[in-house]
Design a protein around this motif. Structure first.
Motif, PDB file in Angstrom:
ATOM      1  N   GLN A  17       0.856  -1.181   0.000  1.00 52.95           N
ATOM      2  CA  GLN A  17       0.000   0.000   0.000  1.00 52.95           C
ATOM      3  C   GLN A  17       0.895   1.234   0.000  1.00 52.95           C
ATOM      4  O   GLN A  17       1.876   1.301   0.751  1.00 52.95           O
ATOM      5  N   PHE A  18       0.576   2.210  -0.855  1.00 50.60           N
ATOM      6  CA  PHE A  18       1.349   3.439  -0.964  1.00 50.60           C
ATOM      7  C   PHE A  18       0.467   4.619  -0.586  1.00 50.60           C
ATOM      8  O   PHE A  18      -0.668   4.710  -1.040  1.00 50.60           O
ATOM      9  N   ALA A  67      -1.583   9.309 -12.691  1.00 47.65           N
ATOM     10  CA  ALA A  67      -0.253   9.911 -12.666  1.00 47.65           C
ATOM     11  C   ALA A  67       0.601   9.308 -11.549  1.00 47.65           C
ATOM     12  O   ALA A  67       1.793   9.039 -11.752  1.00 47.65           O
ATOM     13  N   LEU A  68       0.015   9.074 -10.389  1.00 47.05           N
ATOM     14  CA  LEU A  68       0.766   8.476  -9.289  1.00 47.05           C
ATOM     15  C   LEU A  68       1.136   7.030  -9.615  1.00 47.05           C
ATOM     16  O   LEU A  68       2.242   6.583  -9.299  1.00 47.05           O
ATOM     17  N   THR A  69       0.229   6.316 -10.256  1.00 50.96           N
ATOM     18  CA  THR A  69       0.511   4.943 -10.683  1.00 50.96           C
ATOM     19  C   THR A  69       1.638   4.929 -11.706  1.00 50.96           C
ATOM     20  O   THR A  69       2.548   4.093 -11.641  1.00 50.96           O
ATOM     21  N   GLN A  75       9.439   4.232 -11.363  1.00 50.09           N
ATOM     22  CA  GLN A  75      10.436   3.985 -10.312  1.00 50.09           C
ATOM     23  C   GLN A  75      10.724   2.498 -10.150  1.00 50.09           C
ATOM     24  O   GLN A  75      11.545   2.107  -9.313  1.00 50.09           O
ATOM     25  N   GLY A  76      10.005   1.658 -10.915  1.00 50.27           N
ATOM     26  CA  GLY A  76      10.200   0.212 -10.797  1.00 50.27           C
ATOM     27  C   GLY A  76       9.556  -0.369  -9.559  1.00 50.27           C
ATOM     28  O   GLY A  76       9.955  -1.438  -9.090  1.00 50.27           O
ATOM     29  N   ILE A  77       8.568   0.310  -9.040  1.00 56.46           N
ATOM     30  CA  ILE A  77       7.861  -0.147  -7.842  1.00 56.46           C
ATOM     31  C   ILE A  77       6.603  -0.879  -8.286  1.00 56.46           C
ATOM     32  O   ILE A  77       5.741  -0.314  -8.919  1.00 56.46           O
ATOM     33  N   ALA A  78       6.537  -2.159  -7.938  1.00 54.29           N
ATOM     34  CA  ALA A  78       5.374  -2.959  -8.367  1.00 54.29           C
ATOM     35  C   ALA A  78       4.457  -3.223  -7.195  1.00 54.29           C
ATOM     36  O   ALA A  78       4.825  -3.220  -6.079  1.00 54.29           O
TER      37      ALA A  78
END
Length: 78
Positions: A17-18, A67-69, A75-78
């Motif tokens: 979760q971000f 846009a955040l997705t 950034q390579g964050i999955a």
């Protein structure tokens, strides 16, 4: 007193979760040599914040989420 209101977005990617929070920009401070900043979106993790992208007021939530997705993807964050 400023009329700015912080906004928040939470995104779930897989098992992660971000949490993103917007903060108002700041005027420049010539005495400290600090430039002015614009309103920004920040990623909040472990009590710290990292700048993500400028905030554009009036943009629909769905576009902010996209846009955040896209930023997470870049950034390579999955």
């Amino acid at each position: 007193m400023s009329a700015y209101k912080n906004q928040q977005h939470r995104l779930v990617r897989g098992s992660h979760q971000f949490h993103f929070v917007s903060y108002d920009g700041q005027p420049s401070n010539p005495r400290r040599g600090e430039p002015a900043t614009v309103p920004m979106w920040y990623l909040m993790r472990a009590g710290k914040r990292w700048p993500v992208m400028p905030q554009v007021l009036g943009v629909p939530d769905s576009e902010v989420t996209q846009a955040l997705t896209a930023w997470l993807d870049s950034q390579g964050i999955a």
